[in-house]
Design an enzyme around this catalytic site. Structure first.
Site, PDB file in Angstrom:
ATOM      1  N   LEU A  12       0.677  -1.171   0.292  1.00 15.72           N
ATOM      2  CA  LEU A  12       0.078  -0.181  -0.119  1.00 15.72           C
ATOM      3  C   LEU A  12       1.003   0.870   0.201  1.00 15.72           C
ATOM      4  CD1 LEU A  12      -2.452  -1.179   2.569  1.00 15.72           C
ATOM      5  CD2 LEU A  12      -2.177  -1.763   0.186  1.00 15.72           C
ATOM      6  N   ARG A  19       1.204  13.393   7.219  1.00 12.30           N
ATOM      7  CA  ARG A  19       1.632  14.393   8.020  1.00 12.30           C
ATOM      8  C   ARG A  19       3.645  14.797   8.233  1.00 12.30           C
ATOM      9  NH1 ARG A  19       0.021   8.944  11.678  1.00 12.30           N
ATOM     10  NH2 ARG A  19      -0.708   7.739   9.877  1.00 12.30           N
ATOM     11  N   ASP A 105       5.416   2.366   3.996  1.00 14.15           N
ATOM     12  CA  ASP A 105       6.114   3.218   5.468  1.00 14.15           C
ATOM     13  C   ASP A 105       6.844   2.817   6.552  1.00 14.15           C
ATOM     14  OD1 ASP A 105       3.575   2.580   6.291  1.00 14.15           O
ATOM     15  OD2 ASP A 105       2.966   4.550   6.834  1.00 14.15           O
ATOM     16  N   LYS A 352      38.563  15.856 -12.697  1.00 18.26           N
ATOM     17  CA  LYS A 352      37.736  15.421 -13.496  1.00 18.26           C
ATOM     18  C   LYS A 352      38.230  14.869 -14.738  1.00 18.26           C
ATOM     19  CE  LYS A 352      35.781  16.717 -16.647  1.00 18.26           C
ATOM     20  NZ  LYS A 352      35.272  18.092 -17.976  1.00 18.26           N
ATOM     21  N   ASN A 387      40.313  23.279 -20.642  1.00 17.72           N
ATOM     22  CA  ASN A 387      40.128  22.293 -21.130  1.00 17.72           C
ATOM     23  C   ASN A 387      38.778  22.664 -21.856  1.00 17.72           C
ATOM     24  OD1 ASN A 387      38.848  22.836 -18.705  1.00 17.72           O
ATOM     25  ND2 ASN A 387      38.199  20.529 -18.922  1.00 17.72           N
TER      26      ASN A 387
HETATM   27  C1  UD1 Z   1      -1.602   1.420   9.419  1.00 22.02           C
HETATM   28  C2  UD1 Z   1      -2.810   0.571  10.352  1.00 22.02           C
HETATM   29  C3  UD1 Z   1      -3.119   0.608  11.427  1.00 22.02           C
HETATM   30  C4  UD1 Z   1      -1.728  -0.022  11.624  1.00 22.02           C
HETATM   31  C5  UD1 Z   1      -0.635   1.529  11.084  1.00 22.02           C
HETATM   32  C6  UD1 Z   1       0.717   0.391  11.089  1.00 22.02           C
HETATM   33  C7  UD1 Z   1      -5.505   1.395   9.189  1.00 22.02           C
HETATM   34  C8  UD1 Z   1      -6.516   1.748   9.176  1.00 22.02           C
HETATM   35  N1  UD1 Z   1      -4.211   1.216  10.096  1.00 22.02           N
HETATM   36  O1  UD1 Z   1      -2.275   2.855   9.969  1.00 22.02           O
HETATM   37  O2  UD1 Z   1      -4.096   0.143  12.455  1.00 22.02           O
HETATM   38  O3  UD1 Z   1      -1.502   0.770  13.399  1.00 22.02           O
HETATM   39  O4  UD1 Z   1      -0.893   0.879  10.159  1.00 22.02           O
HETATM   40  O5  UD1 Z   1       1.782   1.582  10.964  1.00 22.02           O
HETATM   41  O6  UD1 Z   1      -5.424   0.488   8.127  1.00 22.02           O
HETATM   42  N2  UD1 Z   1      -2.565   4.129   2.188  1.00 22.02           N
HETATM   43  C9  UD1 Z   1      -3.380   4.202   0.663  1.00 22.02           C
HETATM   44  N3  UD1 Z   1      -4.295   4.594   0.503  1.00 22.02           N
HETATM   45  C10 UD1 Z   1      -5.115   4.697   1.916  1.00 22.02           C
HETATM   46  C11 UD1 Z   1      -4.552   5.269   2.544  1.00 22.02           C
HETATM   47  C12 UD1 Z   1      -3.449   4.611   3.627  1.00 22.02           C
HETATM   48  O7  UD1 Z   1      -2.227   3.818  -0.104  1.00 22.02           O
HETATM   49  O8  UD1 Z   1      -6.177   5.389   0.868  1.00 22.02           O
HETATM   50  C13 UD1 Z   1      -1.752   3.361   2.479  1.00 22.02           C
HETATM   51  C14 UD1 Z   1      -0.449   4.592   2.139  1.00 22.02           C
HETATM   52  O9  UD1 Z   1       0.062   5.188   1.435  1.00 22.02           O
HETATM   53  C15 UD1 Z   1       0.407   4.264   3.601  1.00 22.02           C
HETATM   54  C16 UD1 Z   1      -0.706   2.749   4.119  1.00 22.02           C
HETATM   55  O10 UD1 Z   1      -1.604   2.253   3.573  1.00 22.02           O
HETATM   56  O11 UD1 Z   1       1.937   3.351   3.145  1.00 22.02           O
HETATM   57  C17 UD1 Z   1      -1.244   2.530   5.880  1.00 22.02           C
HETATM   58  O12 UD1 Z   1      -1.546   4.215   5.555  1.00 22.02           O
HETATM   59  P1  UD1 Z   1      -1.472   5.492   6.175  1.00 22.02           P
HETATM   60  O13 UD1 Z   1      -2.603   6.643   6.608  1.00 22.02           O
HETATM   61  O14 UD1 Z   1       0.207   5.650   7.240  1.00 22.02           O
HETATM   62  O15 UD1 Z   1      -1.212   4.096   8.028  1.00 22.02           O
HETATM   63  P2  UD1 Z   1      -1.816   4.804   9.779  1.00 22.02           P
HETATM   64  O16 UD1 Z   1      -2.054   5.654   9.967  1.00 22.02           O
HETATM   65  O17 UD1 Z   1      -0.223   4.682  10.065  1.00 22.02           O
HETATM   66 CA    CA Z   2       1.843   4.666   8.848  1.00 21.67          CA
END
Ligand code: UD1
Ligand code: CA
Length: 454
Positions: A12, A19, A105, A352, A387
């Site tokens: 994902l 943030r 991430d 260089k 050069n």
């Molecule tokens: C998410 C989890 C949380 C967990 C945490 C771990 C959910 C609802 N929550 O929260 O329980 O403890 O990860 O790090 O899943 N992303 C998408 N599309 C979207 C939203 C997010 O691709 O619509 C991707 C983001 O790019 C990211 C990942 O999903 O790589 C997680 O999204 P993020 O918003 O960081 O979730 P957290 O709030 O960290």
């Molecule tokens: Ca996250």
């Protein structure tokens, strides 16, 4: 469960990373020199998945090429409606077998972590596994709610009661799920929560409700380490550098202060080499054994053989330096430069696109560009190869072996100097000099007696 199950991973990576407060898509923020998602994809590529799918959205034009060039398939999430919606965007309906879902991430995840998770899932014969971690400060992570040890649900911190927030076991954002279960459970997930998002975490309660076997797999802290802010990004980088230094020290590299030494994971360093504080080694750099890198040396994609000494403050990019050569302090070695064995490059010297011969010396304040310098040639202080010409083209200077170049010489390229030649100090050399010749090209000294009158 059979080992022959088809294995798919969904990463994902479509989220905005609000943030991070930065215009760069979150997963491309660099951790110890690499986009953070690179660590995820590298680890997964080593794990024999049949299919790697990446959900892209925000910054798709930047994320997609990086992923596709590594054999992943990208799927667009049109709107960032939450993690469950992200999984729906990856066309799960045409996936069979086992599916690993992972956030893009979490840059500290390694191949070993993923292998252990898959192994445990397979041996437990579960339908769904959530990878969890117990943390002293669970912060903004989703909380794992259990009833008599059995996982019941994941509750997002934003939606949690005070009591739920006290739970220390958190969701790392990694799941393993049987494809059929994923197909049946995804449509059941709604968005009635504080953020009006479709939470993938709801997959847990929905699966439990339909009588499926849901387990938790406990993982080490690194797996839980997610980057959501610039502060966490810097922490991830520090942890990577720390780990790299520890590995190198275990293999006999002498690092004076690992807290201020920055070596990217792709770099190799041989045992017996000494690394002073403030050194930064990037990319595909390789340092041999018994080399010394003094404070604040910056190396990019460069190869240093054994016993090379690089003195403080030198900047070296895409160059090769052979054994026992010395460079710096404050030297700048630019791309496509080869410094041969036992050569010496001193302070404030810039090279260089140069081949600098074995045992040759350029001790001080010199610019050599597009040049070939023969072995044991001495380049005097202040020498310049001119050069770059008014036609905006670059021209080459070739200097033979055992040449003595006096200080403050300019070579107007293209020009060739034969072996054993001598160039008088202060010369502007515009014509070729044959082997063994002396060339002097400077104004004659002129004396006028009693020029100032008392
Ligand atoms: C998410 C989890 C949380 C967990 C945490 C771990 C959910 C609802 N929550 O929260 O329980 O403890 O990860 O790090 O899943 N992303 C998408 N599309 C979207 C939203 C997010 O691709 O619509 C991707 C983001 O790019 C990211 C990942 O999903 O790589 C997680 O999204 P993020 O918003 O960081 O979730 P957290 O709030 O960290
Ligand atoms: Ca996250």
């Amino acid at each position: 469960m059979e080992n022959s199950l088809r294995k798919t991973v969904i990463i994902l990576a479509a989220g905005q990373g609000t943030r991070m407060k930065s215009p760069l898509p979150k997963v491309l923020h660099p951790v110890a020199g690499q986009p953070m998602i690179q660590y995820t994809i590298s680890a997964l590529k080593e794990c024999q998945f049949d299919d790697i799918r990446v959900v892209v959205g925000v910054g798709e034009n930047l994320v997609r090429p990086l992923m596709e060039q590594q054999g992943a398939r990208c799927f667009r999430q049109l709107q960032q409606l939450g993690t469950a919606d992200a999984v729906r965007s990856a066309q799960p309906e045409n996936i069979e077998g086992l599916v690993l879902i992972i956030n893009g991430d979490h840059p500290l995840i390694t191949k070993e972590h993923v292998e252990n998770i898959i192994k445990e899932f397979e041996s437990e014969q579960a339908d769904l596994a959530v990878v969890t971690c117990v943390l002293k400060k669970p912060g903004q992570f989703g909380r794992i709610v259990r009833h008599y040890d059995q996982i019941k649900a994941i509750v997002e911190a934003k939606d949690a009661s005070m009591d739920t927030l006290k739970i220390n076991e958190v969701n790392t954002g990694i799941y393993v799920v049987q494809a059929e279960l994923l197909h049946s459970v995804l449509p059941l997930i709604g968005n009635s929560n504080k953020q009006n998002e479709f939470y993938l975490t709801d997959m847990v309660s929905k699966s439990v409700e339909s009588g499926k076997k849901v387990i938790g797999i406990k993982a080490p802290k690194d797996v839980a380490f997610g980057v959501n802010s610039q502060k966490e990004l810097a922490q991830a980088t520090q942890l990577k550098f720390k780990k790299k230094c520890e590995q190198l020290m275990e293999n006999g590299v002498i690092i004076i202060d690992p807290r201020s030494t920055y070596i990217e994971s792709s770099v190799r360093v041989g045992s017996g080499s000494v690394i002073y504080p403030g050194v930064y080694l990037k990319g595909l750099s390789v340092v041999g054994s018994f080399s010394v890198l003094e404070p604040n040396v910056f190396l990019i994609d460069s190869v240093l053989h054994d016993g090379v000494q690089v003195r403080a403050g030198s900047y070296i990019e895409k160059a090769v330096i052979k054994s026992k050569a010395t460079v710096g302090p404050y030297a700048r070695i630019r791309p496509n430069t080869l410094i041969e064995e036992d050569a010496h490059i001193g302070n404030f010297v810039e090279l260089k696109n140069v081949t600098f011969g074995r045992g040759a010396k350029a001790g001080h304040l010199t610019y050599l560009g597009d040049a070939e310098i023969g072995e044991n040639t001495n380049i005097g202080c202040g020498t310049i190869t001119c050069n770059y010409a008014v036609d905006h083209k670059k021209y080459k200077t070739t200097i033979g072996k055992n040449v003595f170049v006096g200080s403050d010489t300019q070579f107007i390229a293209p020009v060739n100097i034969g072996d054993d030649a001598v160039i008088g100090s202060g010369s502007t050399i515009t014509k070729d000099v044959p082997d063994k010749a002396l060339a002097v090209a400077r104004g004659k000294q002129f004396i006028k007696e009693n020029y100032t009158k008392k």
